[in-house]
Design an enzyme around this catalytic site. Structure first.
Site, PDB file in Angstrom:
ATOM      1  N   GLY A  11      -1.673   0.600  -8.788  1.00  0.00           N
ATOM      2  CA  GLY A  11      -1.495   1.935  -8.205  1.00  0.00           C
ATOM      3  C   GLY A  11      -0.045   2.168  -7.784  1.00  0.00           C
ATOM      4  CG  ASP A  62     -11.015   1.877 -13.460  1.00  0.00           C
ATOM      5  OD1 ASP A  62     -10.874   1.354 -12.326  1.00  0.00           O
ATOM      6  OD2 ASP A  62     -11.964   2.625 -13.742  1.00  0.00           O
ATOM      7  CB  VAL A  63      -8.091  -2.290 -10.249  1.00  0.00           C
ATOM      8  CG1 VAL A  63      -6.606  -2.242 -10.534  1.00  0.00           C
ATOM      9  CG2 VAL A  63      -8.499  -1.329  -9.146  1.00  0.00           C
ATOM     10  CG  ASN A  89      -1.079   0.306  -3.356  1.00  0.00           C
ATOM     11  OD1 ASN A  89      -1.006   0.663  -2.185  1.00  0.00           O
ATOM     12  ND2 ASN A  89      -1.098   1.192  -4.361  1.00  0.00           N
ATOM     13  CE1 TYR A 162      -9.954   3.701   1.718  1.00  0.00           C
ATOM     14  CE2 TYR A 162      -9.878   3.449   4.111  1.00  0.00           C
ATOM     15  CZ  TYR A 162      -9.230   3.519   2.887  1.00  0.00           C
ATOM     16  OH  TYR A 162      -7.858   3.382   2.832  1.00  0.00           O
ATOM     17  CB  ALA A 165     -14.137  -1.264   0.501  1.00  0.00           C
ATOM     18  CE  LYS A 166      -8.530   0.139   1.723  1.00  0.00           C
ATOM     19  NZ  LYS A 166      -7.568  -0.339   0.716  1.00  0.00           N
TER      20      LYS A 166
HETATM   21  P1  NAD Z   1      -3.065   7.550  -3.337  1.00  0.00           P
HETATM   22  O1  NAD Z   1      -4.344   8.195  -3.708  1.00  0.00           O
HETATM   23  O2  NAD Z   1      -1.889   8.404  -3.029  1.00  0.00           O
HETATM   24  O3  NAD Z   1      -2.640   6.509  -4.467  1.00  0.00           O
HETATM   25  C1  NAD Z   1      -3.552   5.564  -4.928  1.00  0.00           C
HETATM   26  C2  NAD Z   1      -3.016   4.927  -6.180  1.00  0.00           C
HETATM   27  O4  NAD Z   1      -3.990   3.992  -6.645  1.00  0.00           O
HETATM   28  C3  NAD Z   1      -2.782   5.933  -7.297  1.00  0.00           C
HETATM   29  O5  NAD Z   1      -1.644   5.560  -8.024  1.00  0.00           O
HETATM   30  C4  NAD Z   1      -4.040   5.776  -8.146  1.00  0.00           C
HETATM   31  O6  NAD Z   1      -3.834   6.093  -9.496  1.00  0.00           O
HETATM   32  C5  NAD Z   1      -4.302   4.299  -7.991  1.00  0.00           C
HETATM   33  N1  NAD Z   1      -5.701   3.983  -8.240  1.00  0.00           N
HETATM   34  C6  NAD Z   1      -6.794   4.480  -7.622  1.00  0.00           C
HETATM   35  N2  NAD Z   1      -7.895   3.961  -8.156  1.00  0.00           N
HETATM   36  C7  NAD Z   1      -7.489   3.126  -9.136  1.00  0.00           C
HETATM   37  C8  NAD Z   1      -8.160   2.307 -10.054  1.00  0.00           C
HETATM   38  N3  NAD Z   1      -9.501   2.241 -10.096  1.00  0.00           N
HETATM   39  N4  NAD Z   1      -7.434   1.570 -10.923  1.00  0.00           N
HETATM   40  C9  NAD Z   1      -6.090   1.623 -10.910  1.00  0.00           C
HETATM   41  N5  NAD Z   1      -5.390   2.394 -10.066  1.00  0.00           N
HETATM   42  C10 NAD Z   1      -6.094   3.144  -9.200  1.00  0.00           C
HETATM   43  O7  NAD Z   1      -3.408   6.595  -2.124  1.00  0.00           O
HETATM   44  P2  NAD Z   1      -2.444   5.858  -1.065  1.00  0.00           P
HETATM   45  O8  NAD Z   1      -2.585   6.573   0.220  1.00  0.00           O
HETATM   46  O9  NAD Z   1      -1.116   5.619  -1.633  1.00  0.00           O
HETATM   47  O10 NAD Z   1      -3.261   4.496  -0.935  1.00  0.00           O
HETATM   48  C11 NAD Z   1      -2.809   3.262  -1.478  1.00  0.00           C
HETATM   49  C12 NAD Z   1      -3.591   2.138  -0.800  1.00  0.00           C
HETATM   50  O11 NAD Z   1      -3.316   2.158   0.599  1.00  0.00           O
HETATM   51  C13 NAD Z   1      -5.098   2.270  -0.940  1.00  0.00           C
HETATM   52  O12 NAD Z   1      -5.672   0.999  -1.106  1.00  0.00           O
HETATM   53  C14 NAD Z   1      -5.504   2.874   0.381  1.00  0.00           C
HETATM   54  O13 NAD Z   1      -6.831   2.563   0.699  1.00  0.00           O
HETATM   55  C15 NAD Z   1      -4.522   2.212   1.301  1.00  0.00           C
HETATM   56  N6  NAD Z   1      -4.305   2.897   2.577  1.00  0.00           N
HETATM   57  C16 NAD Z   1      -3.862   4.173   2.619  1.00  0.00           C
HETATM   58  C17 NAD Z   1      -3.634   4.776   3.853  1.00  0.00           C
HETATM   59  C18 NAD Z   1      -3.115   6.194   3.987  1.00  0.00           C
HETATM   60  O14 NAD Z   1      -3.102   6.685   5.128  1.00  0.00           O
HETATM   61  N7  NAD Z   1      -2.681   6.847   2.944  1.00  0.00           N
HETATM   62  C19 NAD Z   1      -3.882   4.069   5.020  1.00  0.00           C
HETATM   63  C20 NAD Z   1      -4.331   2.759   4.947  1.00  0.00           C
HETATM   64  C21 NAD Z   1      -4.522   2.180   3.705  1.00  0.00           C
END
Ligand code: NAD
Length: 258
Positions: A11, A62-63, A89, A162, A165-166
């Site tokens: 991602g 797709d992971v 990520n 969610y 999972a985390k």
């Molecule tokens: P986002 O939706 O902006 O980006 C997610 C990325 O992951 C994208 O590039 C998407 O294409 C990719 N992705 C999603 N599903 C996928 C799959 N099945 N296979 C391959 N790639 C895939 O989200 P983000 O906010 O950048 O989140 C990134 C990570 O950080 C996630 O694991 C999310 O749970 C975690 N997170 C986000 C936040 C937040 O506030 N944004 C807070 C805590 C944790």
């Protein structure tokens, strides 16, 4: 000339993953980034990453899909022949944000497959490769970084899957840290708070209000670069003797106050 170290960021073309990839490229890593989109849709992000002068390749993957994960690791082997850092990520919010009393098993399965099963088994594939590398070369330095969330320890009753999972990813970090210790491959849990990305865009007004009302000690949204800097620190081995540790990047959300 010594070859650059290589990092794989799932991602890595958007949001937090992009922030991580950007800081790893600044740090001198060659990069493999993966996502579900067609490569053309990621062109701008890839161009931006390449401005640091490192090699950057995109692998569509797709992971959540086992065959796709195996193909991803094969591609990184074929393209670079080496891998030093895996950043798990990629993640999704629940496809439907529903209360615990209403949420569906489909949503549960989708979130668990992407956010837990994907990183868990990608780690397994990469760990086997890293162990071989380490056996062949005692100077090999590998590490694995899981991006979990404050949701690993904070409940939100409208996205239970969610949180589960985390929390699962948090214990996966401990498991892999214990298993890979003998090869000195540290495994870390990087735990962001509220970060401004596409994932949180739908809840922007809610988080704006909560932050204005004092939810965080540092009264601002987290940014992808806040997480990127922390991951770069781990990737360059600054915390080499701290396997299994959690690095919380949450603006003080977790500080209890009276
Ligand atoms: P986002 O939706 O902006 O980006 C997610 C990325 O992951 C994208 O590039 C998407 O294409 C990719 N992705 C999603 N599903 C996928 C799959 N099945 N296979 C391959 N790639 C895939 O989200 P983000 O906010 O950048 O989140 C990134 C990570 O950080 C996630 O694991 C999310 O749970 C975690 N997170 C986000 C936040 C937040 O506030 N944004 C807070 C805590 C944790």
């Amino acid at each position: 000339m010594t070859q650059a170290r290589v990092a794989l960021v799932t991602g890595g073309t958007r949001g937090i993953g992009f922030g991580i990839a950007d800081y790893l490229a600044r740090e001198g890593f060659d990069l493999a980034v993966c996502g579900r989109r067609e490569e053309e849709a990621t062109a701008e992000a890839l161009q931006s990453l390449r401005r640091h002068g490192r090699e950057v390749v995109y692998c569509r993957c797709d992971v959540a899909d086992r065959a796709a994960r195996e193909a991803l690791v094969r591609s990184v082997r074929d393209l670079f022949g080496r891998l030093h850092v895996l950043v798990n990520n990629a993640g999704i919010a629940p496809p439907e944000r529903r209360d615990l009393l209403e949420a569906s098993e489909d949503s549960f399965e989708a979130v668990l497959r992407t956010n837990l099963q994907g990183p868990y088994f990608l780690t397994q594939s990469v760990a086997r490769w890293m162990i071989d590398e380490r056996r062949a070369d005692a100077a090999f330095r590998g590490c694995i970084i899981n991006v979990s969330s404050i949701s690993a320890t904070t409940v939100s009753v409208d996205r239970g899957e969610y949180c589960i999972a985390k929390a699962g990813l948090a214990i996966a970090t401990q498991l892999w840290a214990a298993r890979l210790g003998e090869w000195d491959i540290p495994v870390y849990d990087v735990r962001p708070g509220i970060v401004r990305t596409d994932m949180t865009a739908a809840a922007e007004a809610k988080y704006d209000r909560l932050i204005a009302d004092g939810l965080l000690v540092q009264p601002r949204w987290g940014l992808p670069e806040d997480v990127g800097r922390a991951v770069a620190m781990l990737a360059r081995s600054d915390l080499a003797y701290s396997t299994g540790q959690v690095l919380v990047i949450d603006g003080g959300f977790n500080v209890r106050r009276l």
